[in-house]
Motif scaffolding. Structure first.
Motif, short mmCIF file in Angstrom:
data_model
loop_
_atom_site.label_atom_id
_atom_site.label_comp_id
_atom_site.label_asym_id
_atom_site.label_seq_id
_atom_site.Cartn_x
_atom_site.Cartn_y
_atom_site.Cartn_z
N ALA A 10 0.85 -1.19 0.00
CA ALA A 10 0.00 0.00 0.00
C ALA A 10 0.88 1.24 0.00
CB ALA A 10 -0.91 -0.01 1.22
N ARG A 11 0.51 2.23 -0.79
CA ARG A 11 1.36 3.40 -0.95
C ARG A 11 1.19 4.41 0.16
NH1 ARG A 11 0.57 4.29 -7.49
NH2 ARG A 11 2.40 3.10 -8.12
N LYS A 12 -0.01 4.49 0.70
CA LYS A 12 -0.31 5.54 1.67
C LYS A 12 -0.89 4.93 2.92
CE LYS A 12 -2.69 10.03 1.86
NZ LYS A 12 -3.51 10.98 1.09
N GLN A 13 -0.21 5.11 4.03
CA GLN A 13 -0.72 4.63 5.31
C GLN A 13 -1.49 5.77 5.98
OE1 GLN A 13 -0.64 1.54 6.32
NE2 GLN A 13 0.52 0.95 4.51
N PRO A 14 -2.81 5.62 6.10
CA PRO A 14 -3.62 6.72 6.63
C PRO A 14 -3.22 7.11 8.04
CG PRO A 14 -4.99 5.04 5.61
CD PRO A 14 -3.61 4.47 5.71
N ARG A 15 -3.04 8.43 8.25
CA ARG A 15 -2.73 8.94 9.57
C ARG A 15 -3.88 9.77 10.13
NH1 ARG A 15 3.64 10.88 8.85
NH2 ARG A 15 4.44 8.83 8.26
N GLN A 16 -4.84 10.09 9.29
CA GLN A 16 -6.00 10.85 9.73
C GLN A 16 -7.25 10.03 9.50
OE1 GLN A 16 -5.81 14.51 7.53
NE2 GLN A 16 -4.12 15.35 8.75
N GLU A 20 -8.26 7.25 6.49
CA GLU A 20 -8.63 5.87 6.82
C GLU A 20 -10.00 5.53 6.26
OE1 GLU A 20 -8.71 2.05 8.04
OE2 GLU A 20 -6.97 3.39 7.94
N LEU A 21 -10.93 6.46 6.33
CA LEU A 21 -12.26 6.23 5.76
C LEU A 21 -12.17 6.02 4.25
CD1 LEU A 21 -14.45 8.80 7.75
CD2 LEU A 21 -14.53 6.30 7.88
N THR A 22 -11.31 6.78 3.59
CA THR A 22 -11.14 6.61 2.15
C THR A 22 -10.60 5.22 1.83
OG1 THR A 22 -10.72 8.97 1.84
CG2 THR A 22 -9.99 7.50 0.08
N ARG A 23 -9.63 4.77 2.60
CA ARG A 23 -9.09 3.44 2.37
C ARG A 23 -10.16 2.38 2.60
NH1 ARG A 23 -3.89 0.57 5.22
NH2 ARG A 23 -5.19 0.76 7.07
N GLN A 24 -10.96 2.55 3.63
CA GLN A 24 -12.04 1.60 3.90
C GLN A 24 -13.03 1.58 2.74
OE1 GLN A 24 -12.26 -0.54 6.25
NE2 GLN A 24 -10.63 0.13 7.59
N ARG A 25 -13.32 2.75 2.16
CA ARG A 25 -14.23 2.82 1.02
C ARG A 25 -13.66 2.08 -0.17
NH1 ARG A 25 -15.47 9.02 0.19
NH2 ARG A 25 -16.39 8.21 -1.75
N ILE A 26 -12.36 2.20 -0.38
CA ILE A 26 -11.71 1.49 -1.49
C ILE A 26 -11.82 -0.02 -1.30
CG2 ILE A 26 -9.50 1.01 -2.62
CD1 ILE A 26 -8.71 3.92 -1.99
N LEU A 27 -11.54 -0.48 -0.09
CA LEU A 27 -11.57 -1.92 0.18
C LEU A 27 -12.99 -2.47 0.08
CD1 LEU A 27 -9.06 -2.05 3.17
CD2 LEU A 27 -8.67 -2.83 0.82
N THR A 28 -13.95 -1.73 0.61
CA THR A 28 -15.34 -2.17 0.53
C THR A 28 -15.81 -2.22 -0.92
OG1 THR A 28 -15.84 -1.22 2.70
CG2 THR A 28 -17.71 -1.67 1.25
#
Length: 209
Positions: A10-16, A20-28
């Motif tokens: 993964a290129r970007k590890q969410p810190r905010q 993190e919500l954006t990453r969750q949306r991508i995975l969902t």
């Protein structure tokens, strides 16, 4: 087939929280797209469209769909590991059949996701070295725990405890295969049959030479 580890990170590890919500949306979104369209047609464009983000935003988090699928597989393994750890740390039932049922139920419950997505994860997930090592380590820990439990349980009569422990743990692979198959089986019926099979095997008196 082994994959290049760098291409799967993964290129970007969410810190905010927002990231993190954006990453969750991508995975969902990816889970839905892979289940609906399959892996070949489950493109990053479709995933981004489903997640309602730009393709550029998706690539800020994952370099390709292989990396997204690997993340989904890793989270699936994490969920199963947590459930099994809770079972191991909790009070064990006295009856062997109840112990076996608790194990089988945990494994089945962790595989009640969309069977099409399970099939994609089983057949298409890249075999990253970190993932393979993680799976091997988890299996060793489960076998060690199961071996100790069987060795001290009075109802267990099987003579080869090590092999028996490996067979019990391998039930998870069987569950994955059966529930991910195109012709899936009923989960609760599968539970009953596996419990009966394992209990009879573990408690059967050894055949004299």
């Amino acid at each position: 087939m082994a994959a290049d580890p760098q291409s799967l990170r993964a290129r970007k590890q969410p810190r905010q929280a927002r990231a993190e919500l954006t990453r969750q949306r991508i995975l969902t979104a990816a889970a839905h797209v892979f289940a609906e369209h399959g892996y070949a047609a489950g493109t990053t464009n479709r995933i981004a469209e489903r997640a309602r983000i730009s393709i550029g935003s998706l690539y800020q988090y994952y370099p390709n769909k292989d990396a997204i699928l690997l993340e989904l597989v890793t989270r699936h393994l994490d969920a199963g590991a947590v459930l099994l750890k809770e079972r191991q740390d909790g009070d064990q039932p006295e009856a062997l059949e109840a112990i076996v049922r608790a194990f089988v139920r945990v494994v089945i419950d962790n595989h009640l996701d969309d069977p099409k997505l399970l099939q994609v994860m089983a057949e298409q997930a890249p075999r990253a070295p970190e993932l393979l090592e993680r799976m091997a380590r988890t299996e060793r820990e489960q076998v060690d725990f199961t071996r100790d439990l069987l060795a001290r349980h009075p109802e267990v009569h099987v003579t080869d405890i090590d092999t028996a422990a490996r067979l019990v743990v391998s039930t998870e692979q069987l569950v994955h295969q059966l529930l991910a198959a195109p012709r899936s089986v009923d989960a609760r019926r599968l539970e009953d049959e596996l419990v009966a099979m394992l209990t009879r095997y573990l408690t059967a008196a050894p055949v004299p030479d």
